[in-house]
Design a protein around this motif. Sequence first.
Motif, short mmCIF file in Angstrom:
data_model
loop_
_atom_site.label_atom_id
_atom_site.label_comp_id
_atom_site.label_asym_id
_atom_site.label_seq_id
_atom_site.Cartn_x
_atom_site.Cartn_y
_atom_site.Cartn_z
N CYS B 120 0.93 -1.50 -0.16
CA CYS B 120 -0.14 -0.12 0.11
C CYS B 120 0.98 1.27 -0.01
CB CYS B 120 -0.87 0.00 1.16
SG CYS B 120 -2.04 1.08 1.30
N LEU B 121 2.01 1.20 0.93
CA LEU B 121 2.93 2.26 0.96
C LEU B 121 3.43 2.55 -0.33
CD1 LEU B 121 4.20 4.49 2.66
CD2 LEU B 121 6.07 2.90 3.27
N ALA B 122 3.92 1.35 -1.08
CA ALA B 122 4.66 1.79 -2.57
C ALA B 122 3.73 2.19 -3.45
CB ALA B 122 4.98 0.17 -2.97
N GLY B 123 2.36 1.73 -3.50
CA GLY B 123 1.27 2.06 -3.94
C GLY B 123 1.06 3.76 -4.17
N LEU B 124 0.96 4.18 -2.66
CA LEU B 124 0.73 5.47 -2.60
C LEU B 124 1.90 6.42 -3.14
CD1 LEU B 124 -1.01 5.16 0.59
CD2 LEU B 124 -2.16 5.61 -1.23
N SER B 125 3.23 6.01 -2.49
CA SER B 125 4.26 6.77 -3.00
C SER B 125 4.55 6.89 -4.58
CB SER B 125 5.72 6.17 -2.57
OG SER B 125 5.49 5.56 -1.20
N GLY B 131 5.11 10.90 -12.93
CA GLY B 131 4.79 11.89 -14.07
C GLY B 131 3.93 11.36 -15.30
N ASP B 132 3.62 10.22 -15.03
CA ASP B 132 2.91 9.54 -16.28
C ASP B 132 1.37 9.27 -15.60
OD1 ASP B 132 4.00 7.86 -18.87
OD2 ASP B 132 2.45 7.10 -17.83
N ALA B 133 0.68 9.52 -16.72
CA ALA B 133 -0.92 9.41 -16.22
C ALA B 133 -1.36 7.84 -16.21
CB ALA B 133 -1.61 10.07 -17.41
N PHE B 134 -0.88 6.92 -17.02
CA PHE B 134 -1.09 5.68 -16.81
C PHE B 134 -0.36 4.95 -15.58
CE2 PHE B 134 -1.26 1.26 -17.83
CZ PHE B 134 -2.34 1.05 -18.13
N ASN B 135 0.88 5.38 -15.38
CA ASN B 135 1.66 4.80 -14.39
C ASN B 135 0.80 5.12 -13.00
OD1 ASN B 135 4.45 5.22 -12.89
ND2 ASN B 135 4.16 3.47 -13.75
N LEU B 136 0.17 6.35 -12.82
CA LEU B 136 -0.49 6.52 -11.71
C LEU B 136 -1.55 5.60 -11.59
CD1 LEU B 136 -1.49 10.13 -10.80
CD2 LEU B 136 -3.37 8.50 -11.03
N PHE B 137 -2.40 5.16 -12.57
CA PHE B 137 -3.62 4.26 -12.72
C PHE B 137 -2.88 2.72 -11.94
CE2 PHE B 137 -5.19 0.51 -14.84
CZ PHE B 137 -6.43 0.58 -14.22
N VAL B 138 -1.68 2.47 -12.29
CA VAL B 138 -1.44 1.23 -11.93
C VAL B 138 -0.80 1.24 -10.56
CG1 VAL B 138 0.73 -0.42 -12.29
CG2 VAL B 138 -0.02 0.55 -13.87
N PHE B 139 -0.30 2.40 -9.99
CA PHE B 139 0.05 2.37 -8.56
C PHE B 139 -1.47 2.48 -7.65
CE2 PHE B 139 4.34 3.23 -9.98
CZ PHE B 139 5.01 2.26 -9.25
N LEU B 140 -2.13 3.44 -8.40
CA LEU B 140 -3.40 3.53 -7.73
C LEU B 140 -4.01 2.02 -7.37
CD1 LEU B 140 -5.34 5.79 -6.94
CD2 LEU B 140 -6.59 5.38 -9.28
N GLU B 141 -3.94 1.16 -8.61
CA GLU B 141 -4.53 -0.29 -8.31
C GLU B 141 -3.62 -0.97 -7.11
OE1 GLU B 141 -7.28 -1.98 -9.38
OE2 GLU B 141 -7.98 0.26 -9.79
N ILE B 142 -2.42 -0.72 -7.18
CA ILE B 142 -1.43 -1.66 -6.29
C ILE B 142 -2.04 -1.18 -4.71
CG2 ILE B 142 0.71 -2.06 -5.21
CD1 ILE B 142 1.84 -1.29 -7.68
N SER B 143 -2.17 0.10 -4.57
CA SER B 143 -2.61 0.91 -3.23
C SER B 143 -3.87 0.23 -2.86
CB SER B 143 -2.31 2.11 -3.08
OG SER B 143 -3.29 2.68 -3.95
N SER B 144 -4.71 -0.01 -3.80
CA SER B 144 -6.38 -0.20 -3.76
C SER B 144 -6.38 -1.55 -3.24
CB SER B 144 -7.23 0.06 -4.82
OG SER B 144 -6.99 1.43 -5.38
N LEU B 145 -5.85 -2.50 -4.05
CA LEU B 145 -5.70 -4.01 -3.51
C LEU B 145 -5.36 -4.21 -2.39
CD1 LEU B 145 -4.67 -5.74 -6.80
CD2 LEU B 145 -7.05 -5.73 -5.61
N LEU B 167 -14.38 -2.14 -2.55
CA LEU B 167 -13.46 -2.69 -3.78
C LEU B 167 -14.41 -2.32 -4.91
CD1 LEU B 167 -11.90 -5.97 -4.54
CD2 LEU B 167 -13.85 -5.60 -5.77
N VAL B 168 -15.79 -2.47 -5.07
CA VAL B 168 -16.59 -2.23 -5.98
C VAL B 168 -16.53 -0.65 -6.55
CG1 VAL B 168 -19.05 -2.30 -6.94
CG2 VAL B 168 -18.20 -4.14 -5.72
N MET B 169 -16.50 -0.08 -5.46
CA MET B 169 -16.68 1.75 -5.66
C MET B 169 -15.15 2.08 -6.19
SD MET B 169 -19.40 3.08 -5.28
CE MET B 169 -19.35 4.78 -4.80
N GLY B 170 -14.19 1.43 -5.44
CA GLY B 170 -12.72 1.73 -5.79
C GLY B 170 -12.60 1.32 -7.43
N THR B 171 -13.00 0.13 -7.63
CA THR B 171 -12.78 -0.25 -9.02
C THR B 171 -13.54 0.62 -10.01
OG1 THR B 171 -12.59 -2.49 -8.13
CG2 THR B 171 -12.70 -2.16 -10.66
N ILE B 172 -14.69 1.01 -9.88
CA ILE B 172 -15.56 1.97 -10.52
C ILE B 172 -14.70 3.10 -11.08
CG2 ILE B 172 -17.52 3.31 -10.96
CD1 ILE B 172 -19.11 1.16 -9.58
N GLY B 173 -14.15 3.79 -9.60
CA GLY B 173 -13.50 4.91 -9.78
C GLY B 173 -12.35 4.75 -10.63
#
Lengths: 108, 500, 325, 118
Positions: B120-125, B131-145, B167-173
């Motif tokens: 979770c910490l790695a994802g948030l950091s 600086g990359d919009a898609f990379n942000l999505f990947v880390f968002l998912e690490i922290s969310s899971l 989980l459902v709300m987070g995945t929709i987001g």
Amino acid sequence: MILETLSTILLISGAFFSLTGAIGLFKFPDFFTRVHAASVTDSIATILIISGLILRTDFDLVAIKLLFILVFLLLTSPTASHALAKSARHGGLLTLAEIRDTQNKDNG
Amino acid sequence: MFAQHFPVLPIVLPLIGAPVCMLLARSQLAWLFATLISGFSFFISIVLLLTTLDQGVLSYALGGWEPPWGIEMRVDVANALVLSVVTGLSTLVLVYAKQSIDKEIDRNQHTLFYTAHLLCLAGLSGILSTGDAFNLFVFLEISSLATYTLVSLASDRRALTAAFRYLVMGTIGATFILIGVGMMYMKTGTLNMLDLAARIAEYDSNRTLNTGLAFILIGVSIKLALFPLHMWLPPAYTHAPSAVSAFLAGTATKVAVYVMVRFIFTIYGAEYVFHEMGMDVILLVLAIVAIFNCSFVATVQSNVKTMLAYSSVAQIGYMILGISLVTSAGLMAGLLHIFNHALMKGALFMAVGAVLFRTGSADIKAYYGLGKRMPLTMAAFTIAGLSIIGVPLTAGFVSKWYLVTAALEQQHWLIAFLILTGSLLAIVYIGRVLEVAYFKEPADPTDTTIKEAPVLMLIPMWILVLANIYFGIDTSLSVSAADAASKWLFQPAADLGAVR
Amino acid sequence: MAELIDLVLLGMLAITALRIIFLKDLFAVVMLFGIYSFLSALIFVNLDAVDVAFTEAAVGAGIATVLMLGTLALTGRKEKANSHTALLPLLVVIVTGAALIYGTLDMPPFGDPENPANQHVAPRYIEESPQEVGLPNMVTSVLASYRAFDTLGETAVVFAAAIGVLSLLGLPKQSQATIESGLKSHLVLRVVAKLIIPLILVFALYVQFHGDYGPGGGFQAGVIAAAAIILYALVFGLPLATQVIQPKLLKILASMGVLIYAATGVAGLFFGGNFLDYNVLASDPVAGQHIGIIVIEFGIGVTVFAAILSIFYGFASQAERANIQ
Amino acid sequence: MSFIVDYYNYWIVVFLMMAGFYIVISANNLVKKVVGLNIFQTSVFIMYISIGKVSGGSAPILADGITSYSNPLPHVLILTAIVVGVATTAVGLALIVRIKRAYGTVEENEFKDKDALI
């Protein structure tokens, strides 16, 4: 030229069997006959289509890959149909004829 | 030798630490290891914050591929500030967690807890630094899971349904964010944030880009629990293990606020979002409704954890309010509140967790007469509570002060008035707990099992409490960092591009 | 022609989706979802995304469907009749859909080579990557080198999922094969499975190491290898499978995969490059790229294999437990 | 007319996305919710892949005699997204299994009632 004609014939007959299989799946009355129809699509149709495709290659790596797929499908799809039918049988599902028989006995 | 790699280390350290932690079979060892990793990340974040205050922005090209072809880490004052908050709170929570989770989580799941925490910490950091919009999505998912796992680790069965709803709300987001990023990519052909900013600036007004922004804002609003998309948050924070609530309340939603700031200010530019699309009015209204609605709901909760969760949603309202003022001062107040809120909510949730540890309950009935039995814990609760209310000499006062000043600067008298009224509601809900703790007799005066919380829980709690007081008196560090960050973000996007 | 096939497939997808909305039999819903997934894999092939199609077929249609079926076995296959009205969801969906349609109006036309997406960053990948990275498959080049950090994150996501399922469901204890389990009476199935499982494993290795040249790579290979063991567990029973691949080993493997990947990145640091810079791994940059990509693909394969298998073990052990009770 | 040819793909994809989204927010059964999430996500993937398609192009694997390739970048992004999707699905389904064990039901309105009793 001959190869191409042959391959076309194979492909078209493969497509025909797929179509009959699909129609059978909808039209047949009970589970076992439907499995039969589905396995037609699985086996003969795929054999015909892949053979037809092999004839259209230059008999290089692609042909070998297709051959592998063919062997694999020949192993798996009949097994899958078999397992499906057998499980249904184990689960106590009767064929249409058997259902009719038991009904006749009950009535008579 | 490693100094130039610092921008990537706060992500890589916990990311490597997580699998190693999984391999450490012993709970004690995993705890020690995770705490060390987190502490080291905190140290690096502080160095990064000081460096960026000094030198401006640090860019790091991963794999040696220059952006926009490769992925870039981009640390500036704004994300270094939030990064320090996240890693710092993570370290304190880990120290606190040792005894707290001993009681709340099944023994053979302890290593899983630490592993998930590090992920979770790695994802948030990662979300913060990238600086990359898609990379942000990947880390968002690490922290969310990792977060879903952390929430569901609690033994209460309601934690399961809370985690599922999350989980459902987070995945929709996350999927909404994905749609938005796709639309941006479609019109620009790039994913790098600065490159996006430069290319979006070329369009005057574009229906695809507008829709993309709307989807990103809605997706992020779900993640940051902006009213009325906050319904997943109270159950999740209520039923999660105490250490998890303390960590998430201070970090997860705040990181999402930062993501919103990033998309609005860096990528689209404040001009585009606020003046052309009129987002400021929408955000302002939602923020004010959030403050009042959720503070009211907080005043009637019997579960103290739920009360604090609703209070969190209300506090998020203050941050969004600051952003929606569309001034450098407003944004600065919002960022400052991210920092201060982490201090006070972390301390409050830790105190509640300590009470839960001793009494086994988070219900307000458990607090009767606690002022005498757990004096240090309740003192911590009191000071952090005063900070939430915004009493002078606490950190909370500082951010409220700047928020009110920012509103008055724009002659928004009504907004300033509403901010102050919102604080009155905080007095009510915090006061209820203090009243029963100090002025009511315990239900069972002979019960001697309830005593002061263990030292290992008190230390991190009191560090946060002292920080609340320190940053309420000496505001130079926090205010100057927030000020630099907001000035930095408020530059037109095109200027940021020139820095490279 | 490609557009026509696209249209037909999309139409079939729409029919499938509509059917899923109204069906109450969850078993049929899950099967239709499998079909949905396969149809989208076909669309991906038609739109030239062969790697994506491969992954969607293996991961979306394969693993996701298996897990859903496993869940249904534990939770029941009938959806209860829904009493509350679906007016609010419908409204939300219509508003969201209208917003998206509004957004499409300024989109660049479908398939146009002049689109911004095909003009800015991508041309470099197409033109330079065969020289810079040295692989014919550009998707692998971008995945494993240009955007290797995304892929590291993705591996971490798989690892996180394994952690999540592990904490929720636990792993089966390694036990003697005393409990009746598996499909003892299916002789044909057992024989064919014995024949095929080694073939599947060989195929997984092929996909793993051929990913540089054709579609494939660590993700697909990991999933295929896991599928072989899953097949084994289904036919011969979970207790036997846990003796072949021990649950404890899976934990270690899942961690090791991520560590292999990350260590490759750290190696870049020590040789004087940035994190995940493979150029410095060998004296020749292209050779360095090649080493880096092979190693990280291996790491991905290991993690994905172990994670998917431990997720399956988690579900299967619950099913086993339900059977005993 | 060219308007339709340019956009028909995106319009159908929007329809698919909304079908999935509708299942997520309207379904009462948790398994169906997860199926809906998957349909929603898969449809978004189709949107991404559509962005990268170049008419007359071929798959982005270097081959002799081919000059026009489709854009590989969306493919990479979606490879990542597919894996992320299945990871979420796995955790969601594991939660459902546990919920079934704890509550005896996987219908959302039923376990809300059960919690109210405590």
